[in-house]
Motif scaffolding. Structure first.
Motif, PDB file in Angstrom:
ATOM      1  N   ASP A 132       0.830  -1.210   0.000  1.00 36.84           N
ATOM      2  CA  ASP A 132       0.000   0.000   0.000  1.00 36.84           C
ATOM      3  C   ASP A 132       0.861   1.254   0.000  1.00 36.84           C
ATOM      4  O   ASP A 132       1.898   1.317   0.671  1.00 36.84           O
ATOM      5  N   TYR A 133       0.388   2.241  -0.726  1.00 37.39           N
ATOM      6  CA  TYR A 133       0.971   3.569  -0.701  1.00 37.39           C
ATOM      7  C   TYR A 133       0.233   4.402   0.348  1.00 37.39           C
ATOM      8  O   TYR A 133      -0.860   4.033   0.789  1.00 37.39           O
ATOM      9  N   PRO A 134       0.783   5.544   0.758  1.00 37.67           N
ATOM     10  CA  PRO A 134       0.028   6.431   1.643  1.00 37.67           C
ATOM     11  C   PRO A 134      -1.291   6.847   0.985  1.00 37.67           C
ATOM     12  O   PRO A 134      -1.364   6.976  -0.240  1.00 37.67           O
ATOM     13  N   VAL A 135      -2.325   7.056   1.803  1.00 42.19           N
ATOM     14  CA  VAL A 135      -3.565   7.589   1.243  1.00 42.19           C
ATOM     15  C   VAL A 135      -3.472   9.104   1.064  1.00 42.19           C
ATOM     16  O   VAL A 135      -4.217   9.696   0.290  1.00 42.19           O
ATOM     17  N   ALA A 136      -2.545   9.729   1.783  1.00 44.39           N
ATOM     18  CA  ALA A 136      -2.412  11.186   1.718  1.00 44.39           C
ATOM     19  C   ALA A 136      -0.964  11.610   1.557  1.00 44.39           C
ATOM     20  O   ALA A 136      -0.621  12.331   0.630  1.00 44.39           O
ATOM     21  N   GLY A 137      -0.096  11.161   2.444  1.00 42.06           N
ATOM     22  CA  GLY A 137       1.283  11.617   2.412  1.00 42.06           C
ATOM     23  C   GLY A 137       1.342  13.131   2.557  1.00 42.06           C
ATOM     24  O   GLY A 137       0.470  13.760   3.161  1.00 42.06           O
ATOM     25  N   THR A 138       2.363  13.732   1.981  1.00 39.58           N
ATOM     26  CA  THR A 138       2.537  15.181   2.113  1.00 39.58           C
ATOM     27  C   THR A 138       1.506  15.951   1.290  1.00 39.58           C
ATOM     28  O   THR A 138       0.777  16.800   1.812  1.00 39.58           O
ATOM     29  N   LYS A 139       1.418  15.636   0.012  1.00 35.89           N
ATOM     30  CA  LYS A 139       0.508  16.383  -0.860  1.00 35.89           C
ATOM     31  C   LYS A 139      -0.945  16.205  -0.437  1.00 35.89           C
ATOM     32  O   LYS A 139      -1.722  17.168  -0.383  1.00 35.89           O
ATOM     33  N   GLY A 335      11.584   6.305  -9.641  1.00 37.01           N
ATOM     34  CA  GLY A 335      10.514   6.464 -10.620  1.00 37.01           C
ATOM     35  C   GLY A 335       9.191   6.857 -10.025  1.00 37.01           C
ATOM     36  O   GLY A 335       8.274   7.254 -10.750  1.00 37.01           O
ATOM     37  N   ASN A 336       9.053   6.750  -8.712  1.00 40.50           N
ATOM     38  CA  ASN A 336       7.810   7.160  -8.061  1.00 40.50           C
ATOM     39  C   ASN A 336       7.836   8.656  -7.756  1.00 40.50           C
ATOM     40  O   ASN A 336       8.890   9.283  -7.693  1.00 40.50           O
ATOM     41  N   GLY A 337       6.649   9.217  -7.510  1.00 39.95           N
ATOM     42  CA  GLY A 337       6.537  10.646  -7.254  1.00 39.95           C
ATOM     43  C   GLY A 337       5.858  10.945  -5.935  1.00 39.95           C
ATOM     44  O   GLY A 337       6.088  10.255  -4.927  1.00 39.95           O
ATOM     45  N   ASP A 338       4.982  11.950  -5.937  1.00 35.81           N
ATOM     46  CA  ASP A 338       4.350  12.414  -4.705  1.00 35.81           C
ATOM     47  C   ASP A 338       3.567  11.324  -3.990  1.00 35.81           C
ATOM     48  O   ASP A 338       3.423  11.364  -2.761  1.00 35.81           O
ATOM     49  N   GLU A 339       3.052  10.358  -4.739  1.00 37.44           N
ATOM     50  CA  GLU A 339       2.236   9.308  -4.121  1.00 37.44           C
ATOM     51  C   GLU A 339       3.055   8.439  -3.176  1.00 37.44           C
ATOM     52  O   GLU A 339       2.488   7.698  -2.365  1.00 37.44           O
ATOM     53  N   ASP A 340       4.369   8.541  -3.268  1.00 38.75           N
ATOM     54  CA  ASP A 340       5.240   7.663  -2.481  1.00 38.75           C
ATOM     55  C   ASP A 340       6.116   8.461  -1.511  1.00 38.75           C
ATOM     56  O   ASP A 340       7.217   8.047  -1.178  1.00 38.75           O
TER      57      ASP A 340
END
Length: 423
Positions: A132-139, A335-340
């Motif tokens: 699973d990736y974060p549902v929110a993270g920073t962005k 290769g990942n971005g804000d979602e990670d």
């Protein structure tokens, strides 16, 4: 073949190359002797690979005792080396607990070593995508809270434990009025008799909803739901029912598997508290460093992660805190971005005077800055406490000193006089 790369610091009186080979075998297809089923084909598929060995300066005395070495009369000098080992992803599959067992496991107990620390774990993108990736993270946290172009400023419920639910609700209301973005429970206040979650969550969220309806501004409350797995899921459901958006968990004590289950069962922002991390990390030659730790726990889907504080009350060097925060702001896989990315959370003895060092450490506004006493103990009250933090940020943006900015900003001036005098 896709490999998970683990980097270690080891200490041993033996040849580090031999120890690296033992480590790779112990944590993959081998054991202390060759067994009949360990065919060449199996080894080709499943054996871990020693990727590199970089020998460091030896020491004359062992960091840790080993009965295995003592019984054999093996003594120093004790050679240190940085070792990289690659583990085939197929050995592990989508199994976070087994990933942790593979890169750590019995390695800490090897008799041949007098020190071993897991420094870093790197996963390929295809493997990272299994989790699973974060549902929110920073962005996502910015979008949910409508806080852009500045840090999040928040606080912790104090006293840590003992307040009753109505007392906490009253304090939360006061803090909302003061202008904080974020409020969290202390790690020792989860479901106490004085303020059980079944009572505390509705009482607090009643005040937050009323404030939200009146002002149009939301405040994120991180209720500490650390508990056994099913209980955490029930607590999370109650937060969502009451219109809340965040839950805090003590990551070390809930554990990897429970956090994975929690992530899959809720859309709440998960605020990861690392209390107890010092037991894993503080000794230089045993345990786990933050780069490895954050990889494992970010694979559970955490959104926020504590990194301690700059010039804070804990044992970390500021350089450690800074590097930890920077890791949170980087994707786990290339290769990942804000979602990670996860939001780094600074806390422990923070106040207006530590804002500039925090900004310098992160290099951007993408951090959460939590001040307990730094807000609640301000001589002019919590509203002035939060104002002092924002004024410190204004000074950072303007590229001027806090002292210069404080000349026209009483809240910051009082903070510098009060907290600065305390050393």
């Amino acid at each position: 073949m896709d490999l998970i790369e683990a980097r270690y610091l080891i200490e041993t009186p033996m040849d580090p190359e031999k120890i690296a080979t033992i480590m790779a075998g112990e944590q993959s297809s081998g054991t202390f002797v060759r067994v009949a089923g360990e065919t060449d084909e199996l080894r080709e598929r499943c054996a871990a690979r020693v990727l590199s060995i970089r020998e460091l300066t030896p020491v004359n005395h062992p960091s840790l005792h080993s009965a295995y070495l003592a019984e054999r009369g093996v003594t120093g000098p004790y050679r240190r080396a940085e070792i990289r080992i690659g583990f085939p992803t197929g050995n592990i599959g989508h199994n976070l607990a087994t990933l942790a067992a593979t890169v750590s496991g019995n390695l800490y107990d090897l008799g041949e070593v007098t020190g071993l620390k897991l420094i870093d774990v790197t996963v390929p993108k295809a493997y990272r995508d299994l989790y699973d990736y974060p549902v929110a993270g920073t962005k996502g946290t910015r979008d949910r809270m409508n806080v852009q172009d500045r840090p999040f400023f928040g606080t912790i419920i104090k006293p840590n434990v003992g307040l009753r639910s109505d007392d906490i609700a009253n304090l939360v209301d006061q803090l909302c009025q003061a202008g904080v973005d974020f409020i969290k429970d202390d790690e020792v206040c989860a479901n106490p008799a004085s303020a059980p979650l079944a009572e505390r969550i509705p009482a607090v969220m009643n005040r937050v909803r009323r404030y939200r309806d009146r002002t149009g501004r939301d405040v994120m409350i991180a209720f500490n739901i650390t508990d056994e797995t099913d209980a955490m899921r029930r607590h999370a459901d109650l937060i969502e029912k009451e219109g809340g958006s965040c839950a805090m968990v003590s990551m070390n004590w809930a554990g990897l598997s429970a956090l994975q289950t929690l992530r899959k069962s809720t859309s709440l922002v998960l605020h990861g508290h690392r209390n107890g991390f010092g037991a894993l990390s503080r000794h230089p030659m045993i345990g786990m460093a933050f780069p490895a730790y954050q990889t494992l726990y970010r694979l559970t889907g955490m959104d926020h992660m504590h990194v301690h504080g700059m010039g804070g009350k804990f044992c970390d060097e500021d350089s450690e805190v800074a590097s930890s925060a920077q890791l949170c702001g980087e994707p786990l896989a290339a290769g990942n971005g804000d979602e990670d990315r996860v939001l780094p959370v600074f806390s422990s003895g923070q106040w207006a005077g530590t804002v500039p060092a925090t900004y310098k450490a992160v290099g951007s506004a993408d951090f959460m800055f939590l001040a307990g006493g730094g807000i609640l103990a301000h001589p002019s009250g919590p509203a002035a406490g939060i104002t002092s933090l924002r004024q410190a940020w204004e000074a950072c943006e303007a590229g001027i000193s806090l002292e210069q900015h404080a000349k026209a900003n009483p809240a910051l001036s009082e903070a510098l006089a009060f907290y600065g005098a305390r050393g």
